[in-house]
Design a protein around this motif. Structure first.
Motif, short mmCIF file in Angstrom:
data_model
loop_
_atom_site.label_atom_id
_atom_site.label_comp_id
_atom_site.label_asym_id
_atom_site.label_seq_id
_atom_site.Cartn_x
_atom_site.Cartn_y
_atom_site.Cartn_z
N VAL A 154 -17.79 33.28 -8.80
CA VAL A 154 -17.11 34.47 -8.33
C VAL A 154 -15.87 34.70 -9.18
N SER A 155 -15.26 35.85 -9.01
CA SER A 155 -13.99 36.16 -9.68
C SER A 155 -12.97 36.51 -8.61
N PHE A 156 -11.78 35.94 -8.73
CA PHE A 156 -10.70 36.24 -7.80
C PHE A 156 -9.70 37.19 -8.46
N HIS A 157 -9.17 38.08 -7.66
CA HIS A 157 -8.17 39.04 -8.12
C HIS A 157 -7.02 39.02 -7.11
N THR A 158 -5.84 39.39 -7.56
CA THR A 158 -4.69 39.27 -6.66
C THR A 158 -3.75 40.46 -6.79
N GLU A 159 -2.97 40.68 -5.74
CA GLU A 159 -1.89 41.67 -5.77
C GLU A 159 -0.65 41.04 -5.16
N ASN A 160 0.48 41.27 -5.79
CA ASN A 160 1.76 40.72 -5.36
C ASN A 160 2.35 41.63 -4.28
N MET A 161 2.19 41.25 -3.02
CA MET A 161 2.68 42.07 -1.92
C MET A 161 4.20 41.97 -1.77
#
Length: 269
Positions: free
Chosen positions: A126-133
């Protein structure tokens, strides 16, 4: 294309109808570890919006290999197990996630709950993606957005990301009592966002998969009724907030520091 919250609300309403039609059949055929999403505590004037009709639950004790010693503080590993299991339809236990996360550590007694997302991603394709909240909230503050509105916008942003980026697995949301992405807060927890609750078209609560609560409650619980208020605010402050009638979900948005989602890697030809 980025959708506004009202547009997302309409889209998820249609998806919820489709999910409801399939829910009975899905419940009958759900493999071990998966549960139909039936959130409790939804008032007559509220609507629960869910993208999935079922979800995996991971909350069992994770051990340091074969040592028999619990691997404490493993909520993010549980979250990864939920997201990956939902994506693949296969029950991937927290123990398997922990083994992949610690595969280069020679001594099992030295296993850590701190997550190397790249290791997990490669182990399960899988590939993980992120956002800095934390940064998202800081940007709103710098633009002069008041606290109450800032909290609501953060919650709406999470709901939008759930619909846009992670409709098949769920959205991992990390909380830190410092309110900072890399802060040294004493209280931290991670849950998987499953949906949200609206009243008169406005978002009032989020629905999460919480490994700190036993199944089936922890599979899909209102954030305000989850373990997050006590684990992030502390029991005393959480109790005081309830007595004041504060919206605990919105209050917790001050401490939502990042979110993460996954998708299945496409096979190369």
């Amino acid at each position: 294309m980025t959708r506004t919250f009202p547009q997302l609300l309409t889209l998820l309403g249609l998806m919820a109808c489709l999910a409801a039609l399939a829910a009975a059949a899905a419940a009958e055929s759900a493999p071990d570890g998966f549960y139909s999403l039936t959130p409790n505590g939804i008032a007559a004037d509220e609507t629960a919006m869910l993208l999935l009709e079922r979800s995996y639950y991971s909350g069992e004790t994770i051990y340091k290999g074969s040592t028999g010693k619990p691997l404490n503080g493993a909520c993010a590993l549980h979250c990864a197990a939920v997201v990956i299991s939902n994506l693949t339809g296969e029950a991937v236990s927290g123990q398997r996630i922990a083994a992949a996360n610690n595969r280069d550590i020679r001594r099992e007694a030295s296993w850590t709950p701190f997550v190397s997302w790249g290791k997990i991603a490669s182990a399960f394709q899988v590939s993980f993606h992120t956002e800095n909240m934390a940064q998202y909230g800081s940007n709103l503050k710098n633009r002069g957005v008041k606290t109450a509105e800032r909290r609501l916008r953060k919650a709406e942003r999470l709901a939008a990301l759930l619909g846009e980026r992670s409709p098949d697995g769920g959205l991992i949301v990390h909380f830190n009592s410092s309110g900072q992405l890399n802060g040294s807060g004493a209280h931290r927890h991670a849950v998987v966002l499953m949906g949200y609750v609206t009243r008169d078209g406005a978002l009032v609560d989020l629905l999460v998969n919480d490994s700190s609560l036993p199944a089936p409650e922890g599979v899909c619980v209102r954030m305000s009724a989850s373990s997050l208020p006590e684990s992030i605010l502390g029991a005393r402050k959480a109790a005081q907030a309830r007595e004041r009638g504060d919206n605990l979900t919105m209050l917790l948005m001050d401490y939502a520091v990042s979110c993460r989602w996954a998708d299945i890697n496409e096979e190369k030809p």
